[in-house]
Enzyme design. Structure first.
Site, PDB file in Angstrom:
ATOM      1  CG  ASP A  48     -13.181  -0.783  -3.398  1.00 25.57           C
ATOM      2  OD1 ASP A  48     -12.762  -1.941  -3.186  1.00 25.57           O
ATOM      3  OD2 ASP A  48     -12.541   0.062  -4.038  1.00 25.57           O
ATOM      4  CG  ASP A  63      -1.868  -1.172   1.267  1.00 28.50           C
ATOM      5  OD1 ASP A  63      -1.854  -1.969   0.316  1.00 28.50           O
ATOM      6  OD2 ASP A  63      -2.625  -1.293   2.244  1.00 28.50           O
TER       7      ASP A  63
END
Length: 258
Positions: free
Chosen positions: A140, A14
């Site tokens: 998402d 990330d």
């Protein structure tokens, strides 16, 4: 047919401000929370190479700066591809053809589109048709009083109904989905198994579970869902803080081929 023998673990890298961070700190920073939350792991290439050396066959790279409109780390993604010789999937801020081509030019095996599926549906359909298996759609998801809604722009905006989007994408030929309950991403509160089961019941395309893994038991439970279409899981925060070592995750879910 998907089986436990083909279930994959996708350790995540990330990226925020050019650094690979723990999933929780990366997500919270892109939401504008305190910079004291920074929990760096190293350069993206260093972290990806560490996951490869631990046995990973895939790396999941998230450009959170691009996803939230704060910039792009495409040069660092290229560094990751140069450092490893395993498969890499990339997501974050890929919303038009120019950006998509730039990311694919790094040599990555797969790109996840998210916001574009809602905001640029015609182009998204063209990308699915042109690039086939190189395109996955990131769903998402946020639970609301109006049902499952999609979270976009780095999970900062909610819009669109999950089932309407899934139906359209299936008709357009989407070959893979990455499904994340955004309330669980980076929180180690266990995956939303109900959501995954509901998605798998509505599509024949394989699903990768994203977000919430907190233990080896969570991973084993996800691997058990391989019979209904869950082909893998993204491993973030629990891996980043050492709660679930990658070697243990691989052994727990892929022992039949070791």
């Amino acid at each position: 047919m998907i089986s436990k023998e083909t279930f994959e673990i996708f350790p995540s890298v990330d990226i925020v401000d050019g650094i690979a961070m723990t999933s929780n700190s990366a997500i919270r920073l892109t939401r504008g929370e305190s910079s004291t939350l920074r929990r760096p792991l190293g350069t993206p290439a260093e972290v990806a190479l560490a996951w490869q050396n631990a046995g990973a066959k895939w790396i999941h790279v998230v450009d959170l700066d691009a996803a939230s409109g704060r910039g792009s780390n495409s040069h660092l993604i290229a560094d990751v591809l140069a450092a490893v010789d395993i498969n890499v999937q990339v997501c974050g801020g890929i919303r038009d053809e120019t950006i998509l081509r730039k990311v694919l030019a790094t040599g990555c095996q797969r790109v996840n589109l998210g916001t574009a599926a809602l905001e640029n549906p015609d182009w998204c359909a063209q990308a699915i048709a042109e690039y086939g298996d190189k395109i996955a759609i990131a769903l998402d998801v946020k639970s609301t009083s109006e049902g499952y809604q999609l979270a976009t722009h780095g999970w900062n905006v909610s819009k669109g109904n999950l089932w309407d989007l899934l139906e359209r994408l299936d008709k357009q030929g989407c070959q893979r989905y990455v499904v994340t309950d955004v309330e669980r991403g980076g929180m180690m509160s266990s995956p939303n198994f109900t959501l995954l089961q509901e998605v798998c019941a509505k599509t024949s395309s394989p699903v990768i579970a994203g977000g919430g893994v907190s233990s080896l038991d969570d991973l084993r439970a996800l691997a058990d869902l391989s019979t209904i279409g869950v082909e893998g899981a993204i491993l973030g925060q629990a891996l980043h803080i050492g709660k679930v070592p990658l070697e243990d995750a691989l052994a727990a879910t892929q022992s039949p081929r070791r």
